[in-house]
Write a protein that holds these residues in place. Structure first.
Motif, PDB file in Angstrom:
ATOM      1  N   ALA A  27      69.991  65.572  42.304  1.00 54.56           N
ATOM      2  CA  ALA A  27      69.606  66.453  43.411  1.00 54.56           C
ATOM      3  C   ALA A  27      68.995  65.652  44.555  1.00 54.56           C
ATOM      4  CB  ALA A  27      68.630  67.519  42.916  1.00 54.56           C
ATOM      5  N   VAL A  28      68.120  64.711  44.227  1.00 56.96           N
ATOM      6  CA  VAL A  28      67.493  63.883  45.264  1.00 56.96           C
ATOM      7  C   VAL A  28      68.547  63.054  45.991  1.00 56.96           C
ATOM      8  CG1 VAL A  28      65.943  61.930  45.657  1.00 56.96           C
ATOM      9  CG2 VAL A  28      65.217  63.792  44.175  1.00 56.96           C
ATOM     10  N   ALA A  29      69.454  62.458  45.241  1.00 56.16           N
ATOM     11  CA  ALA A  29      70.508  61.635  45.850  1.00 56.16           C
ATOM     12  C   ALA A  29      71.395  62.489  46.754  1.00 56.16           C
ATOM     13  CB  ALA A  29      71.339  60.957  44.768  1.00 56.16           C
ATOM     14  N   TYR A  30      71.682  63.713  46.346  1.00 54.03           N
ATOM     15  CA  TYR A  30      72.543  64.596  47.131  1.00 54.03           C
ATOM     16  C   TYR A  30      71.890  64.968  48.458  1.00 54.03           C
ATOM     17  CZ  TYR A  30      75.737  68.435  48.173  1.00 54.03           C
ATOM     18  OH  TYR A  30      76.657  69.251  48.780  1.00 54.03           O
ATOM     19  N   VAL A  31      70.622  65.390  48.415  1.00 56.34           N
ATOM     20  CA  VAL A  31      69.965  65.787  49.666  1.00 56.34           C
ATOM     21  C   VAL A  31      69.663  64.582  50.549  1.00 56.34           C
ATOM     22  CG1 VAL A  31      69.021  67.915  48.730  1.00 56.34           C
ATOM     23  CG2 VAL A  31      67.626  65.862  48.722  1.00 56.34           C
ATOM     24  N   ALA A  32      69.550  63.399  49.946  1.00 63.07           N
ATOM     25  CA  ALA A  32      69.336  62.190  50.747  1.00 63.07           C
ATOM     26  C   ALA A  32      70.613  61.797  51.477  1.00 63.07           C
ATOM     27  CB  ALA A  32      68.859  61.048  49.866  1.00 63.07           C
ATOM     28  N   ARG A  33      71.733  62.081  50.873  1.00 65.50           N
ATOM     29  CA  ARG A  33      73.006  61.656  51.443  1.00 65.50           C
ATOM     30  C   ARG A  33      73.621  62.684  52.386  1.00 65.50           C
ATOM     31  NH1 ARG A  33      78.434  59.842  48.258  1.00 65.50           N
ATOM     32  NH2 ARG A  33      79.449  58.976  50.074  1.00 65.50           N
ATOM     33  N   ASN A  64      64.861  76.856  40.227  1.00 67.15           N
ATOM     34  CA  ASN A  64      63.534  76.274  40.384  1.00 67.15           C
ATOM     35  C   ASN A  64      63.612  74.912  41.089  1.00 67.15           C
ATOM     36  OD1 ASN A  64      60.741  75.910  40.137  1.00 67.15           O
ATOM     37  ND2 ASN A  64      60.979  74.890  38.159  1.00 67.15           N
ATOM     38  N   ILE A  65      64.587  74.116  40.710  1.00 69.77           N
ATOM     39  CA  ILE A  65      64.772  72.807  41.351  1.00 69.77           C
ATOM     40  C   ILE A  65      65.055  73.007  42.839  1.00 69.77           C
ATOM     41  CG2 ILE A  65      66.249  70.758  41.475  1.00 69.77           C
ATOM     42  CD1 ILE A  65      66.693  71.083  38.427  1.00 69.77           C
ATOM     43  N   VAL A  66      65.962  73.912  43.151  1.00 65.91           N
ATOM     44  CA  VAL A  66      66.330  74.172  44.543  1.00 65.91           C
ATOM     45  C   VAL A  66      65.125  74.700  45.322  1.00 65.91           C
ATOM     46  CG1 VAL A  66      67.792  75.562  46.065  1.00 65.91           C
ATOM     47  CG2 VAL A  66      68.771  74.502  44.020  1.00 65.91           C
ATOM     48  N   SER A  67      64.382  75.628  44.740  1.00 60.14           N
ATOM     49  CA  SER A  67      63.229  76.188  45.456  1.00 60.14           C
ATOM     50  C   SER A  67      62.148  75.132  45.687  1.00 60.14           C
ATOM     51  CB  SER A  67      62.661  77.406  44.721  1.00 60.14           C
ATOM     52  OG  SER A  67      62.136  77.023  43.471  1.00 60.14           O
ATOM     53  N   ARG A  68      61.970  74.198  44.757  1.00 62.08           N
ATOM     54  CA  ARG A  68      61.022  73.106  44.985  1.00 62.08           C
ATOM     55  C   ARG A  68      61.483  72.205  46.126  1.00 62.08           C
ATOM     56  NH1 ARG A  68      60.549  69.543  40.763  1.00 62.08           N
ATOM     57  NH2 ARG A  68      62.245  70.510  39.655  1.00 62.08           N
ATOM     58  N   PHE A  69      62.778  71.949  46.216  1.00 64.59           N
ATOM     59  CA  PHE A  69      63.311  71.122  47.296  1.00 64.59           C
ATOM     60  C   PHE A  69      63.153  71.820  48.644  1.00 64.59           C
ATOM     61  CE2 PHE A  69      65.933  67.447  45.661  1.00 64.59           C
ATOM     62  CZ  PHE A  69      65.290  67.398  44.430  1.00 64.59           C
ATOM     63  N   VAL A  70      63.308  73.141  48.649  1.00 65.18           N
ATOM     64  CA  VAL A  70      63.116  73.907  49.879  1.00 65.18           C
ATOM     65  C   VAL A  70      61.644  73.852  50.284  1.00 65.18           C
ATOM     66  CG1 VAL A  70      63.144  76.239  50.860  1.00 65.18           C
ATOM     67  CG2 VAL A  70      65.108  75.413  49.552  1.00 65.18           C
ATOM     68  N   ALA A  71      60.744  74.041  49.307  1.00 60.50           N
ATOM     69  CA  ALA A  71      59.303  74.024  49.590  1.00 60.50           C
ATOM     70  C   ALA A  71      58.846  72.661  50.118  1.00 60.50           C
ATOM     71  CB  ALA A  71      58.516  74.383  48.330  1.00 60.50           C
ATOM     72  N   ASP A  76      66.594  72.685  54.337  1.00 61.82           N
ATOM     73  CA  ASP A  76      66.171  73.668  55.337  1.00 61.82           C
ATOM     74  C   ASP A  76      67.411  74.422  55.809  1.00 61.82           C
ATOM     75  OD1 ASP A  76      65.148  75.112  57.441  1.00 61.82           O
ATOM     76  OD2 ASP A  76      64.335  73.379  58.514  1.00 61.82           O
ATOM     77  N   ASP A  77      67.566  75.645  55.308  1.00 65.50           N
ATOM     78  CA  ASP A  77      68.752  76.430  55.645  1.00 65.50           C
ATOM     79  C   ASP A  77      68.862  76.712  57.140  1.00 65.50           C
ATOM     80  OD1 ASP A  77      69.569  76.470  53.044  1.00 65.50           O
ATOM     81  OD2 ASP A  77      69.233  78.614  52.717  1.00 65.50           O
ATOM     82  N   ALA A  78      67.735  76.961  57.799  1.00 65.63           N
ATOM     83  CA  ALA A  78      67.771  77.274  59.235  1.00 65.63           C
ATOM     84  C   ALA A  78      68.258  76.067  60.035  1.00 65.63           C
ATOM     85  CB  ALA A  78      66.398  77.715  59.721  1.00 65.63           C
ATOM     86  N   ALA A  79      67.726  74.893  59.744  1.00 69.50           N
ATOM     87  CA  ALA A  79      68.150  73.685  60.464  1.00 69.50           C
ATOM     88  C   ALA A  79      69.607  73.352  60.153  1.00 69.50           C
ATOM     89  CB  ALA A  79      67.252  72.506  60.092  1.00 69.50           C
ATOM     90  N   TYR A  80      69.986  73.486  58.887  1.00 73.27           N
ATOM     91  CA  TYR A  80      71.370  73.217  58.503  1.00 73.27           C
ATOM     92  C   TYR A  80      72.308  74.198  59.207  1.00 73.27           C
ATOM     93  CZ  TYR A  80      75.636  72.981  55.794  1.00 73.27           C
ATOM     94  OH  TYR A  80      76.949  72.862  55.430  1.00 73.27           O
ATOM     95  N   GLY A  81      71.940  75.477  59.209  1.00 71.87           N
ATOM     96  CA  GLY A  81      72.779  76.495  59.836  1.00 71.87           C
ATOM     97  C   GLY A  81      72.944  76.268  61.326  1.00 71.87           C
ATOM     98  N   ARG A  82      71.829  75.940  62.014  1.00 70.06           N
ATOM     99  CA  ARG A  82      71.906  75.662  63.465  1.00 70.06           C
ATOM    100  C   ARG A  82      72.824  74.470  63.731  1.00 70.06           C
ATOM    101  NH1 ARG A  82      66.652  76.824  63.397  1.00 70.06           N
ATOM    102  NH2 ARG A  82      66.020  74.656  63.162  1.00 70.06           N
ATOM    103  N   ALA A  83      72.643  73.401  62.966  1.00 69.62           N
ATOM    104  CA  ALA A  83      73.457  72.197  63.172  1.00 69.62           C
ATOM    105  C   ALA A  83      74.932  72.485  62.908  1.00 69.62           C
ATOM    106  CB  ALA A  83      72.961  71.065  62.282  1.00 69.62           C
ATOM    107  N   LYS A  84      75.215  73.207  61.836  1.00 68.24           N
ATOM    108  CA  LYS A  84      76.604  73.518  61.483  1.00 68.24           C
ATOM    109  C   LYS A  84      77.238  74.429  62.532  1.00 68.24           C
ATOM    110  CE  LYS A  84      79.800  73.121  58.334  1.00 68.24           C
ATOM    111  NZ  LYS A  84      80.417  71.824  58.085  1.00 68.24           N
TER     112      LYS A  84
END
Length: 194
Positions: A27-33, A64-71, A76-84
């Motif tokens: 998960a960390v590697a995925y969000v880092a990349r 739980n893993i996803v919610s911890r990464f969001v916290a 950040d869904d809002a930033a990702y959505g705006r960029a996309k």
């Protein structure tokens, strides 16, 4: 234990099943990349669990893993959505296509609605698409029979609609006589929103 997929006469060993630590590392590697949404991260982790399995009795709590990464701000869904949304509009895709991509990325309905491009952005995206594809005033005119011209126009309209543009915008772009006419059309929409 060998996989059926062979590469140049060799068989690949099957990847080891995941444990909680390795799943977190993935998960960390995925969000880092990749810039990602919570929905895409969850889908990725679930796919990895399906492909490789899990060594412990109880399945991990992916939510739980996803919610911890969001916290923590890793996702950040809002930033990702705006960029996309901005990227797709800049590449010439229409509002419907933007909404479909955001839905596929797991962006919730309220956020998707807030990211819908305005009228001026929609018109500008149609112009960008027409410029890229050589439609409307960007087209190299050739002498063609009336029947062929009608089919040609219908193909152009269909391409714009498939790209997510409203039919009226597609028609306006394809039937435009000049680039200036389209630029004025976009300027009108900007003036109405100001």
């Amino acid at each position: 234990m060998d996989d059926e997929r062979a590469t140049f006469g060799r068989t690949r060993r099957r990847a080891k099943p995941l444990d909680r630590t390795r799943l977190e590392e993935l998960a960390v590697a995925y969000v880092a990349r990749f810039a990602t949404s919570a929905g895409k991260l969850e889908a990725y982790l679930r796919r990895k669990l399906r492909e490789r399995g899990f060594v412990e009795e109880e399945e991990p709590d992916v939510e739980n893993i996803v919610s911890r990464f969001v916290a923590k701000g890793y996702v950040d869904d809002a930033a990702y959505g705006r960029a996309k949304a901005n990227d797709l509009a800049a590449r010439g895709y229409g509002a419907r296509r933007v909404e479909q991509n955001l839905r596929a990325a797991g962006i919730d309905e309220d956020l998707r609605q807030s990211l819908v491009p305005g009228e001026a952005q929609k018109r500008n995206a149609a112009l960008v698409f027409a410029r890229k594809r050589g439609f409307g005033p960007f087209e190299q005119k050739a002498d063609v029979a009336p029947d062929d011209a009608r089919k040609h126009k219908e193909k152009r309209l269909a391409a714009l609609v498939r790209a997510g543009h409203e039919f009226e915008h597609a028609r306006r772009v394809v039937e435009a006589r000049s680039i200036e006419e389209l630029e004025e059309w976009i300027a009108e929409a900007r003036d109405e929103t100001d």
